[in-house]
Design an enzyme around this catalytic site. Sequence first.
Site, PDB file in Angstrom:
ATOM      1  N   CYS A 192      57.872 -15.981  71.458  1.00  0.00           N
ATOM      2  CA  CYS A 192      58.044 -16.475  72.725  1.00  0.00           C
ATOM      3  C   CYS A 192      56.578 -16.585  73.313  1.00  0.00           C
ATOM      4  CB  CYS A 192      59.032 -15.890  73.590  1.00  0.00           C
ATOM      5  SG  CYS A 192      60.660 -15.482  73.010  1.00  0.00           S
ATOM      6  N   HIS A 209      58.032 -16.433  81.268  1.00  0.00           N
ATOM      7  CA  HIS A 209      57.473 -15.467  80.072  1.00  0.00           C
ATOM      8  C   HIS A 209      56.155 -15.700  79.948  1.00  0.00           C
ATOM      9  CE1 HIS A 209      58.661 -12.965  76.298  1.00  0.00           C
ATOM     10  NE2 HIS A 209      58.234 -12.509  77.032  1.00  0.00           N
TER      11      HIS A 209
END
Length: 492
Positions: free
Chosen positions: A71, A127
Amino acid sequence: MMKTLTSVITLLATLCLSKCQTTKPHILLIIADDFGYNDIGYHGSEIKTPNLDKLAGEGVKLENYYVQPICTPTRSQLMSGRYQIHTGLQHGVIRPPQPNGLPLDSAILPQKLKEVGYSTHAVGKWHLGFYKEEYLPTNRGFDSHFGYLTGAEDYFKHDRCFGAMCGTDLRDNMNPANYTGVYSTHLFAQKAAEVVNNHNTDKPLFLYLPFQSVHAPLQVPEQYTKPYMHIQDKQRRTYAGMVSAMDEAIGNLTDVFKKRGMWNNTLMVFSTDNGGQIHAGGNNFPLRGWKDSLWEGGVHGVGLVHGQMLKRKGSVSRDLIHVSDWFPTLISMVGGTLNGTKPLDGMDQWKTINEGSSPGPRQSILHNIDPMYPPVGQRVPSSPFDNRIRAAVRMGDWKLVTGFPGNGSWVPPPHMDSITLSKDSASKNIWLFNITEDPNEHNDVSGTYQHVVINMLELLAQYNKTAVPCRYPAMDSKANPKYHGGYWGPWE
């Protein structure tokens, strides 16, 4: 007469100004989380994605498109246009209590788009760090952000535990938000629609929509799994429903753009952030490996572009494109500049995508060099690069993998029940593939083309000379949500 002429000139000037303000295309950038190569309809999946299939069929399918295996690295390269070896994010992802983030020393995509007049909004997953307020999306170029800051959470309760640290992770800009019980795919689609409906169309819009879907945990309202009752594997069936919910949300959002009269001047980019996680319903077959691996199943991503401005609609691009390319590509397309950024690794691919100019500008991709992974095996004598280190690089047709790349099995969807396990020894640490001829990485030719191996090791060594130190700090107990009103958020 003079007064009438002046009025006409003023009217024409006003119309011209309005026209000039809206000639730049709106940009809709959608990221699917852990969406596998074999999870989209047009790749032959049993999962139905009619909206994405239609958008891809009308646009450009990117069939030589690469992302990172996990990610944070993909999102950091998307936003910065820079390889993770140049941002210190070579290892792993940013954990919730980790004081880390995408460095602040180079402008990122929304900041550069604002310079040329864009309204910039983000809905969904961040994130990229939040331990200090300056790392939050609204301090990095976004006019607004609705979503969550960590890497995963419950789809209905919007909470996240990391060990004993538990808290809610949902914010409306800087403010904690409470939408308990609302499925995140529906919630983010609704908030994205609100952005579009409230947008002043005199300005171009940049809407960044990184869905939570289809990352674990596997959760979806029951109506989305009903069309997949023939899928016996429960994880795969639930995952299929999650994909369908996301596909529906994307179709609904495009309808909102159309109702506002914005769709014909919107460029849409859709990308996964990494390969599918086979342990959570995803699939990348026939590619080798999966999420968190340097095999093609971890890095060869689903990508497509749609827009009425495209010159070659309904086509397939097989030119080499990397997620870091979106930064310079989008900035170039809208007439922006790259002034104020550190040297980029991304390349302007607009002519490649729009016109089919071939060959494209990219001939190589550094998949990564991760010095924190435990070394594997023995170093090749006089090797220009330490082949015990986890790394991978692409140059033309060739791909070299070193160190520990992750599990290299070939895993079909559960109903096929024919997993092919990797037979490589635990000490093996060099693989060479001709990806053009062998896209599924069945034939390691490192023993046959040793001169190519040496050349590729030299390329890795050259990249490694430019790497900054890897930043992966220890977890910080001060991040515990119990000290911050029960919510994940900045703690320094």
